[in-house]
Enzyme design. Structure first.
Site, PDB file in Angstrom:
ATOM      1  N   LYS A   1      62.948 -17.640   7.113  1.00 17.87           N
ATOM      2  CA  LYS A   1      61.838 -17.235   7.982  1.00 17.87           C
ATOM      3  C   LYS A   1      61.368 -15.822   7.618  1.00 17.87           C
ATOM      4  O   LYS A   1      60.167 -15.558   7.595  1.00 17.87           O
ATOM      5  CB  LYS A   1      62.227 -17.364   9.454  1.00 17.87           C
TER       6      LYS A   1
ATOM      7  N   LYS B   1      60.892 -29.761   2.244  1.00 14.14           N
ATOM      8  CA  LYS B   1      61.522 -30.354   3.428  1.00 14.14           C
ATOM      9  C   LYS B   1      60.480 -30.487   4.545  1.00 14.14           C
ATOM     10  O   LYS B   1      59.717 -29.560   4.779  1.00 14.14           O
ATOM     11  CB  LYS B   1      62.660 -29.438   3.899  1.00 14.14           C
TER      12      LYS B   1
ATOM     13  N   LYS C   1      58.290 -28.692  11.146  1.00 15.21           N
ATOM     14  CA  LYS C   1      57.187 -28.280  12.023  1.00 15.21           C
ATOM     15  C   LYS C   1      56.600 -26.950  11.552  1.00 15.21           C
ATOM     16  O   LYS C   1      55.433 -26.680  11.767  1.00 15.21           O
ATOM     17  CB  LYS C   1      57.701 -28.100  13.457  1.00 15.21           C
TER      18      LYS C   1
HETATM   19  P1  ADP Z   1      61.787 -28.363  12.204  1.00 15.62           P
HETATM   20  O1  ADP Z   1      62.271 -27.879  10.866  1.00 15.62           O
HETATM   21  O2  ADP Z   1      60.716 -29.365  12.067  1.00 15.62           O
HETATM   22  O3  ADP Z   1      61.416 -27.226  13.139  1.00 15.62           O
HETATM   23  P2  ADP Z   1      64.121 -28.540  13.796  1.00 15.62           P
HETATM   24  O4  ADP Z   1      64.656 -27.293  13.159  1.00 15.62           O
HETATM   25  O5  ADP Z   1      63.660 -28.485  15.218  1.00 15.62           O
HETATM   26  O6  ADP Z   1      62.981 -29.108  12.874  1.00 15.62           O
HETATM   27  O7  ADP Z   1      65.208 -29.659  13.636  1.00 15.62           O
HETATM   28  C1  ADP Z   1      65.640 -30.583  14.627  1.00 15.62           C
HETATM   29  C2  ADP Z   1      66.672 -31.490  14.010  1.00 15.62           C
HETATM   30  O8  ADP Z   1      66.060 -32.315  13.002  1.00 15.62           O
HETATM   31  C3  ADP Z   1      67.782 -30.730  13.272  1.00 15.62           C
HETATM   32  O9  ADP Z   1      69.006 -31.422  13.438  1.00 15.62           O
HETATM   33  C4  ADP Z   1      67.359 -30.756  11.846  1.00 15.62           C
HETATM   34  O10 ADP Z   1      68.446 -30.661  10.956  1.00 15.62           O
HETATM   35  C5  ADP Z   1      66.677 -32.125  11.744  1.00 15.62           C
HETATM   36  N1  ADP Z   1      65.636 -32.079  10.717  1.00 15.62           N
HETATM   37  C6  ADP Z   1      64.514 -31.337  10.739  1.00 15.62           C
HETATM   38  N2  ADP Z   1      63.758 -31.547   9.642  1.00 15.62           N
HETATM   39  C7  ADP Z   1      64.449 -32.447   8.894  1.00 15.62           C
HETATM   40  C8  ADP Z   1      64.199 -33.081   7.631  1.00 15.62           C
HETATM   41  N3  ADP Z   1      63.092 -32.829   6.949  1.00 15.62           N
HETATM   42  N4  ADP Z   1      65.114 -33.934   7.171  1.00 15.62           N
HETATM   43  C9  ADP Z   1      66.253 -34.204   7.871  1.00 15.62           C
HETATM   44  N5  ADP Z   1      66.542 -33.658   9.065  1.00 15.62           N
HETATM   45  C10 ADP Z   1      65.663 -32.786   9.575  1.00 15.62           C
END
Ligand code: ADP
Ligand code: TRP
Length: 332
Positions: free
Chosen positions: A121, A200, A203
């Protein structure tokens, strides 16, 4: 030294959380929600909406309220069963913030400075607040306050579970056996679902395909997946690296996915047709969940009742663990 309460040997406590920081996407589904929903059959599951965590990045009260409700609807629609899982809002268990303070005093600064998600970040130019920096300690508290054994998450969260293990170990060493040491549970095949740009899916990267939404814009998103300029007839020996193929493997049967991959590899399948196939399988995959979500949307009282009742159960357990920690470190 008081012994830790042991669950029956056949029982394990599973815990995970998801932030209400935007619409949930298929990366969230395959990385965390799907595995978490399957695990509710295997133990005592505690799942929560991490609204305190969302305060590090969302600064609009209405947006937080709306996202929180959306996460509740999405999770229940995808199959979270409130008869099997305790499903609640993190801030309904304020004990978790008190435990965070106890933990933070045993957390070495360099451990937080080394966290990838924090460093990523910073590298993206985000101006960090103290909450973002201290976030893994709140996450450790989320996990430890329920004596959790197993934490299903995507790969990007593995380091945070390791931080949790370190903090718990240090607390146990300093003040005597207090916390259960948890294990991360990561599904290898869906550890990191790629987004529309090949990074990856996240959001924060504007590259998501949401689980729910209107058909037309979602179809457009899929049709805009980034591909190279090779013509349809050209063989593509790297077909397995194609984003659409990787995503198709999540939604289609193994047979359909491998036939499509072979066609792409040998030449003769254009990217437009490949994306159409992907969209159809993706749309079909969530048909039942879409219907369930529409039903729940008309039944918000039920959804709120589930969250409220679950929070009571979660709070009772959290208070016990917090009391144990306070007693052991000399606060009571
Ligand atoms: P984001 O990166 O979209 O903000 P979060 O950090 O809120 O997502 O992640 C919520 C859950 O979803 C976590 O357990 C995270 O490891 C999983 N997750 C998020 N993006 C992915 C992805 N691209 N592939 C697999 N798991 C993911
Ligand atoms: N940090 C997680 C994420 O961004 C969400 C989360 C908060 C969590 N507390 C947790 C996940 C405890 C598992 C366990 O995805």
């Amino acid at each position: 030294m008081p012994a830790l309460p042991l669950l029956g040997s056949s029982s394990m406590r599973i815990l995970s959380g998801i932030q209400p920081s935007g619409a949930l996407h298929v990366g969230n589904y395959f990385g965390m929600m799907g595995p978490a929903i399957e695990l509710q059959e295997e133990g005592e599951a505690y799942y929560f909406i991490a609204d305190y965590h969302s305060m590090t990045s969302v600064f609009d009260a209405e947006v937080r309220r709306k996202n929180t409700q959306d996460v509740a609807l999405d999770f229940l629609a995808c199959g979270l069963d409130p008869a099997k899982s305790v499903f609640f809002k993190q801030s309904d268990v304020p004990e978790v913030t008190e435990l965070t303070w106890l933990l933070t005093t045993l957390t070495p600064m360099p451990m937080l400075e080394n966290c990838h998600s924090y460093k990523d970040k910073l590298a993206k130019g985000l101006k960090p607040n103290h909450g973002l920096f201290a976030y893994p300690v709140l996450m450790a508290s989320d996990i430890l306050i329920y004596d959790s054994n197993v934490v299903p998450v995507g790969k990007d969260q593995k380091q945070h579970v390791e931080v949790t293990r370190d903090i718990a170990g240090k607390f146990n060493q300093t003040y005597g056996e207090t916390f259960v040491i948890p294990e991360p549970r990561i599904r290898g095949e869906v550890a990191a679902v790629p987004g529309t740009d090949g990074q990856k899916m996240s959001k924060s990267y504007d590259n998501t395909i949401e689980i729910f939404g209107d058909e037309k814009p979602l179809r457009k998103k899929v049709m805009r997946l980034v591909m190279d300029s090779r013509p349809p007839e050209e063989p593509k020996p790297d077909a397995d690296k194609n984003i659409a193929i990787q995503l198709l493997k999540l939604f289609a049967t193994e047979k359909v996915a491998s036939e499509t991959e072979n066609k792409l590899r040998e030449g003769g399948l254009g990217y437009g047709d490949l994306k159409k196939t992907l969209f159809e399988h993706y749309w079909e995959y969530f048909t039942e969940a879409r219907a369930k979500r529409a039903e729940l949307e008309d039944n918000l009282d039920y959804v709120n009742q589930v969250l409220r009742e679950s929070a009571e159960k979660a709070r009772a357990l959290a208070s016990t663990v917090l009391d144990r920690a306070k007693k052991n470190c000399g606060l009571s």
